[in-house]
Design a protein around this motif. Structure first.
Motif, PDB file in Angstrom:
ATOM      1  N   TYR A  74       0.904  -1.411   0.066  1.00 23.38           N
ATOM      2  CA  TYR A  74       0.079  -0.005   0.020  1.00 23.38           C
ATOM      3  C   TYR A  74       0.816   1.175   0.038  1.00 23.38           C
ATOM      4  O   TYR A  74       0.573   2.267  -0.738  1.00 23.38           O
ATOM      5  CB  TYR A  74      -1.072   0.078   1.222  1.00 23.38           C
ATOM      6  CG  TYR A  74      -1.842   0.945   1.314  1.00 23.38           C
ATOM      7  CD1 TYR A  74      -2.897   1.398   0.513  1.00 23.38           C
ATOM      8  CD2 TYR A  74      -1.174   2.073   2.462  1.00 23.38           C
ATOM      9  CE1 TYR A  74      -3.576   2.648   0.779  1.00 23.38           C
ATOM     10  CE2 TYR A  74      -2.250   3.088   2.536  1.00 23.38           C
ATOM     11  CZ  TYR A  74      -3.354   3.309   1.697  1.00 23.38           C
ATOM     12  OH  TYR A  74      -4.011   4.655   2.080  1.00 23.38           O
ATOM     13  N   GLY A  75       2.082   1.210   0.856  1.00 22.85           N
ATOM     14  CA  GLY A  75       2.976   2.354   0.747  1.00 22.85           C
ATOM     15  C   GLY A  75       3.852   2.601  -0.303  1.00 22.85           C
ATOM     16  O   GLY A  75       3.846   3.367  -1.185  1.00 22.85           O
ATOM     17  N   LEU A  76       4.381   1.092  -0.980  1.00 21.00           N
ATOM     18  CA  LEU A  76       5.236   1.267  -1.962  1.00 21.00           C
ATOM     19  C   LEU A  76       4.718   1.649  -3.313  1.00 21.00           C
ATOM     20  O   LEU A  76       5.659   2.137  -4.245  1.00 21.00           O
ATOM     21  CB  LEU A  76       6.175  -0.042  -1.887  1.00 21.00           C
ATOM     22  CG  LEU A  76       7.016  -0.475  -0.726  1.00 21.00           C
ATOM     23  CD1 LEU A  76       7.481  -1.683  -0.803  1.00 21.00           C
ATOM     24  CD2 LEU A  76       8.071   0.653  -0.750  1.00 21.00           C
ATOM     25  N   MET A  77       3.402   1.462  -3.333  1.00 18.33           N
ATOM     26  CA  MET A  77       2.815   1.693  -4.877  1.00 18.33           C
ATOM     27  C   MET A  77       2.589   3.188  -4.952  1.00 18.33           C
ATOM     28  O   MET A  77       2.646   3.531  -6.140  1.00 18.33           O
ATOM     29  CB  MET A  77       1.428   1.072  -4.738  1.00 18.33           C
ATOM     30  CG  MET A  77       1.499  -0.474  -5.227  1.00 18.33           C
ATOM     31  SD  MET A  77       2.183  -0.761  -7.005  1.00 18.33           S
ATOM     32  CE  MET A  77       1.021  -0.001  -7.879  1.00 18.33           C
ATOM     33  N   GLY A  78       2.528   3.991  -3.566  1.00 15.82           N
ATOM     34  CA  GLY A  78       2.153   5.243  -3.707  1.00 15.82           C
ATOM     35  C   GLY A  78       3.156   6.183  -4.634  1.00 15.82           C
ATOM     36  O   GLY A  78       2.464   6.817  -5.526  1.00 15.82           O
ATOM     37  N   PRO A  79       4.446   6.036  -4.601  1.00 19.56           N
ATOM     38  CA  PRO A  79       5.067   7.011  -5.643  1.00 19.56           C
ATOM     39  C   PRO A  79       4.976   6.503  -7.155  1.00 19.56           C
ATOM     40  O   PRO A  79       5.056   7.441  -7.840  1.00 19.56           O
ATOM     41  CB  PRO A  79       6.602   6.889  -5.271  1.00 19.56           C
ATOM     42  CG  PRO A  79       6.615   5.674  -4.275  1.00 19.56           C
ATOM     43  CD  PRO A  79       5.233   5.445  -3.667  1.00 19.56           C
ATOM     44  N   GLY A 239      12.622  10.432  -8.196  1.00 19.52           N
ATOM     45  CA  GLY A 239      12.173  11.186  -6.922  1.00 19.52           C
ATOM     46  C   GLY A 239      12.781  10.924  -5.790  1.00 19.52           C
ATOM     47  O   GLY A 239      13.232  11.386  -4.743  1.00 19.52           O
ATOM     48  N   LEU A 240      13.081   9.426  -5.641  1.00 22.54           N
ATOM     49  CA  LEU A 240      13.540   8.736  -4.609  1.00 22.54           C
ATOM     50  C   LEU A 240      14.908   9.242  -4.396  1.00 22.54           C
ATOM     51  O   LEU A 240      15.609   9.423  -3.350  1.00 22.54           O
ATOM     52  CB  LEU A 240      13.525   7.162  -4.821  1.00 22.54           C
ATOM     53  CG  LEU A 240      14.173   6.234  -3.441  1.00 22.54           C
ATOM     54  CD1 LEU A 240      13.561   6.808  -2.115  1.00 22.54           C
ATOM     55  CD2 LEU A 240      14.111   5.000  -3.720  1.00 22.54           C
ATOM     56  N   GLN A 241      15.896   9.100  -5.579  1.00 23.71           N
ATOM     57  CA  GLN A 241      17.072   9.513  -5.558  1.00 23.71           C
ATOM     58  C   GLN A 241      17.321  10.943  -5.301  1.00 23.71           C
ATOM     59  O   GLN A 241      18.380  11.232  -4.370  1.00 23.71           O
ATOM     60  CB  GLN A 241      17.622   9.602  -6.967  1.00 23.71           C
ATOM     61  CG  GLN A 241      17.893   7.925  -7.422  1.00 23.71           C
ATOM     62  CD  GLN A 241      18.254   7.931  -8.911  1.00 23.71           C
ATOM     63  OE1 GLN A 241      17.981   8.600  -9.823  1.00 23.71           O
ATOM     64  NE2 GLN A 241      18.941   6.593  -9.174  1.00 23.71           N
ATOM     65  N   ARG A 242      16.382  11.765  -5.591  1.00 25.43           N
ATOM     66  CA  ARG A 242      16.351  13.239  -4.922  1.00 25.43           C
ATOM     67  C   ARG A 242      16.343  13.380  -3.448  1.00 25.43           C
ATOM     68  O   ARG A 242      17.015  14.033  -2.870  1.00 25.43           O
ATOM     69  CB  ARG A 242      15.336  14.124  -5.621  1.00 25.43           C
ATOM     70  CG  ARG A 242      15.331  15.391  -5.305  1.00 25.43           C
ATOM     71  CD  ARG A 242      14.159  16.234  -6.060  1.00 25.43           C
ATOM     72  NE  ARG A 242      14.115  17.852  -5.766  1.00 25.43           N
ATOM     73  CZ  ARG A 242      13.391  18.558  -5.947  1.00 25.43           C
ATOM     74  NH1 ARG A 242      12.215  18.276  -6.640  1.00 25.43           N
ATOM     75  NH2 ARG A 242      13.292  19.684  -5.286  1.00 25.43           N
ATOM     76  N   VAL A 372       5.017  17.288  -5.458  1.00 30.28           N
ATOM     77  CA  VAL A 372       4.490  16.721  -4.275  1.00 30.28           C
ATOM     78  C   VAL A 372       4.078  15.527  -4.378  1.00 30.28           C
ATOM     79  O   VAL A 372       4.110  14.619  -3.317  1.00 30.28           O
ATOM     80  CB  VAL A 372       3.595  17.871  -3.759  1.00 30.28           C
ATOM     81  CG1 VAL A 372       2.198  17.675  -4.487  1.00 30.28           C
ATOM     82  CG2 VAL A 372       3.376  17.565  -2.263  1.00 30.28           C
ATOM     83  N   GLY A 373       3.405  15.081  -5.587  1.00 27.17           N
ATOM     84  CA  GLY A 373       2.821  13.653  -5.643  1.00 27.17           C
ATOM     85  C   GLY A 373       3.784  12.501  -5.303  1.00 27.17           C
ATOM     86  O   GLY A 373       3.626  11.635  -4.660  1.00 27.17           O
ATOM     87  N   VAL A 374       5.102  12.658  -6.248  1.00 25.13           N
ATOM     88  CA  VAL A 374       5.888  11.663  -6.080  1.00 25.13           C
ATOM     89  C   VAL A 374       6.675  11.657  -4.874  1.00 25.13           C
ATOM     90  O   VAL A 374       7.092  10.641  -4.146  1.00 25.13           O
ATOM     91  CB  VAL A 374       7.114  11.889  -7.078  1.00 25.13           C
ATOM     92  CG1 VAL A 374       8.017  10.661  -7.332  1.00 25.13           C
ATOM     93  CG2 VAL A 374       6.217  11.164  -8.603  1.00 25.13           C
ATOM     94  N   TRP A 378       6.849   8.710  -1.628  1.00 27.14           N
ATOM     95  CA  TRP A 378       7.942   8.268  -1.161  1.00 27.14           C
ATOM     96  C   TRP A 378       7.883   8.320   0.345  1.00 27.14           C
ATOM     97  O   TRP A 378       8.230   7.355   1.334  1.00 27.14           O
ATOM     98  CB  TRP A 378       9.369   8.508  -1.846  1.00 27.14           C
ATOM     99  CG  TRP A 378       9.517   7.831  -2.838  1.00 27.14           C
ATOM    100  CD1 TRP A 378       9.671   8.685  -4.158  1.00 27.14           C
ATOM    101  CD2 TRP A 378       9.675   6.317  -3.407  1.00 27.14           C
ATOM    102  NE1 TRP A 378       9.889   7.824  -5.317  1.00 27.14           N
ATOM    103  CE2 TRP A 378       9.842   6.376  -4.619  1.00 27.14           C
ATOM    104  CE3 TRP A 378       9.638   5.400  -2.381  1.00 27.14           C
ATOM    105  CZ2 TRP A 378      10.305   5.273  -5.623  1.00 27.14           C
ATOM    106  CZ3 TRP A 378      10.030   4.177  -3.117  1.00 27.14           C
ATOM    107  CH2 TRP A 378      10.241   4.044  -4.460  1.00 27.14           C
ATOM    108  N   ILE A 379       7.528   9.335   0.757  1.00 29.97           N
ATOM    109  CA  ILE A 379       7.332   9.558   2.228  1.00 29.97           C
ATOM    110  C   ILE A 379       6.435   8.859   2.759  1.00 29.97           C
ATOM    111  O   ILE A 379       6.617   8.190   4.013  1.00 29.97           O
ATOM    112  CB  ILE A 379       7.361  11.132   2.419  1.00 29.97           C
ATOM    113  CG1 ILE A 379       8.524  11.955   2.159  1.00 29.97           C
ATOM    114  CG2 ILE A 379       6.804  11.398   4.083  1.00 29.97           C
ATOM    115  CD1 ILE A 379       8.444  13.526   2.236  1.00 29.97           C
ATOM    116  N   PHE A 380       5.208   8.568   2.280  1.00 36.77           N
ATOM    117  CA  PHE A 380       4.151   7.934   2.525  1.00 36.77           C
ATOM    118  C   PHE A 380       4.403   6.273   2.467  1.00 36.77           C
ATOM    119  O   PHE A 380       4.180   5.342   3.387  1.00 36.77           O
ATOM    120  CB  PHE A 380       2.758   7.938   1.780  1.00 36.77           C
ATOM    121  CG  PHE A 380       1.652   7.204   2.255  1.00 36.77           C
ATOM    122  CD1 PHE A 380       0.957   7.702   3.414  1.00 36.77           C
ATOM    123  CD2 PHE A 380       1.367   6.092   1.527  1.00 36.77           C
ATOM    124  CE1 PHE A 380      -0.007   6.964   3.923  1.00 36.77           C
ATOM    125  CE2 PHE A 380       0.216   5.522   2.164  1.00 36.77           C
ATOM    126  CZ  PHE A 380      -0.538   5.716   3.153  1.00 36.77           C
TER     127      PHE A 380
END
Length: 439
Positions: A74-79, A239-242, A372-374, A378-380
């Motif tokens: 549920y969390g990993l699918m978010g970004p 986005g994760l790398q950033r 903000v979405g991506v 990742w934060i979520f």
């Protein structure tokens, strides 16, 4: 000039001349209803744990593993979902997710082995729900609103509480009278019923129907010209790398990890079984959780309003601190008089998901509204990693130690630690974050 995305296959609403209600509110309404339904689906495991124990003889630790897989995906699918909102559109992504949820939840009625639950509820339902996370709320708010973003985000986030309120007591009663399979089929039908509404009402951008976002100046650039157009997976990974190179990202992710561990993973999954352990009937315990949902509806909406006006770091400091104190008092409330558990529900309920609007605000401040979405996705994801670990940890503690005492106390302690972390987020920002100044 209207942007030619997938919405053009439907009759577009006319331009806004003469219309009193901006179309953004219709988009927000269908988003709220969709998230409300997903919240009902995601609250179901708390009702199913005890019946599954009785029917199949599965331990609470075994059941918790399947729930943890669900929470993690549920969390990993978010970004990735946020990237798909840009690539194929919000409406199509929502439609795919609702189809997965309908099929997955219906299929749970056929499971007979623990691995069936891990595959169906964990993977299939987890992926479907993960495409409809708080990333959806953040994306819709950022695209459609310039005025009152915090308040809108608060209301959309509060859909989780409203979903509990509407579904949990009835699901618990239905499980008790008709069996858990009837409850599963009910929420599968709810997901299916939302699908045509999404196809008819949802739009990807206000510009695609000739509008500007609600409250936007007339000279604001067209969002559709700025959206990412690359491979969704590359967009998500970049986005994760950033984020990994940002101190603020680590602080936001760490605090939200604690948020997930202390809400979805612990209370959302294990409060009803913990109440049953103390002789409180399951339907009554579900009613208690629903009451917390009502209070969170108020608390989260108020939090969104406050995040438009006050420093989000100070708000988060208060939320995590109060949550930690309430969790440390929960073991004593469960063993104490009836009023003590009600007091916990009130104290904790007002704070349940109040952390989301200020966290989204800080994410936008740190990484920009267009990202903000991506980035929040990742934060979520860290939120759900915390939830998954807490669900498994609490189930294991209960299985081997006989109660949840250690799990509740440890969760309270890490909430107090998170209260200290959030004060260090975005230290370069000026204190006090007016709604219009930071957008």
């Amino acid at each position: 000039m209207a942007h030619h995305d997938d919405v053009t296959s439907y009759q577009n609403p006319p331009p806004e001349k003469g219309r009193r209600l901006h179309y953004a509110w219709f988009v927000a309404a269908i988003t709220f209803v969709t998230l409300l339904t997903v919240a009902g689906i995601r609250s179901t495991p708390g009702v199913l744990i005890v019946p599954l124990e009785h029917e199949f003889g599965w331990s609470r630790a075994t059941i918790s593993i399947a729930i943890s897989v669900n929470l993690l995906l549920y969390g990993l699918m978010g970004p990735f979902a946020a990237a798909f909102y840009d690539k194929i559109g919000v409406r199509r992504t929502m439609a795919i997710a609702l189809t997965l949820l309908t099929v997955g939840v219906s299929a749970t009625t056929l499971m007979t082995r623990p691995w069936h639950m891990a595959l169906i509820w964990g993977v299939l339902v987890g992926c479907g729900a993960g495409m409809l996370t708080n990333s959806l709320s953040a994306t819709v708010t950022a695209r459609w609103f310039r005025k009152g973003q915090g308040t809108v985000m608060g209301v959309l986030t509060a859909s989780v509480a409203t979903g509990q309120l509407l579904f949990l007591p009835y699901l618990a009663s239905l499980t008790e009278t008709k069996g858990w399979r009837s409850a599963a089929l009910l929420i599968a039908c709810a997901a299916l019923a939302i699908l045509p509404l999404v196809l008819l009402v949802m739009r990807n951008y206000p510009e695609s129907i000739g509008l500007k976002p609600y409250g936007a100046p007339k000279d604001e650039p067209d969002q559709t010209l700025l959206r990412p157009t690359g491979n969704p997976f590359k967009v998500a990974i970049s986005g994760l790398q950033r984020g990994l190179h940002s101190r603020d990202f680590w602080l936001l992710a760490a605090s939200f990890f604690v948020c997930g561990a202390s809400t979805n993973g612990l209370i959302g999954t294990h409060l009803i079984p913990a109440c049953v352990d103390h002789g409180i009937p399951e339907v009554q315990a579900a009613g208690l959780l629903a009451m917390m949902g009502v209070l969170d509806l108020v608390g989260t909406t108020l939090s969104g309003w406050l995040s438009d006006r006050y420093d989000s770091r100070n708000l988060l400091f208060c939320y995590y601190g109060l949550r930690g104190l309430s969790l440390m008092g929960l073991p004593f409330a469960l063993g104490g008089p009836h009023w003590s558990l009600t007091a916990f529900a009130i104290f904790y309920g007002l704070d349940w998901i109040a952390t989301v609007p200020p966290t989204v605000r800080l994410t936008a401040d740190s990484f920009g509204r267009e990202n903000v979405g991506v980035m929040f996705g990742w934060i979520f994801a860290s939120h759900q990693v915390g939830a998954a670990l807490a669900a498994t940890f609490a189930g294991t503690v209960r299985t081997y130690l006989g109660d949840y005492l250690v799990a509740f106390l440890l969760s309270g302690v890490i909430c107090l630690l998170a209260a200290g972390l959030v004060l260090r987020i975005n230290k370069a920002a000026l204190p006090g974050i007016p709604a219009e100044a930071t957008n």
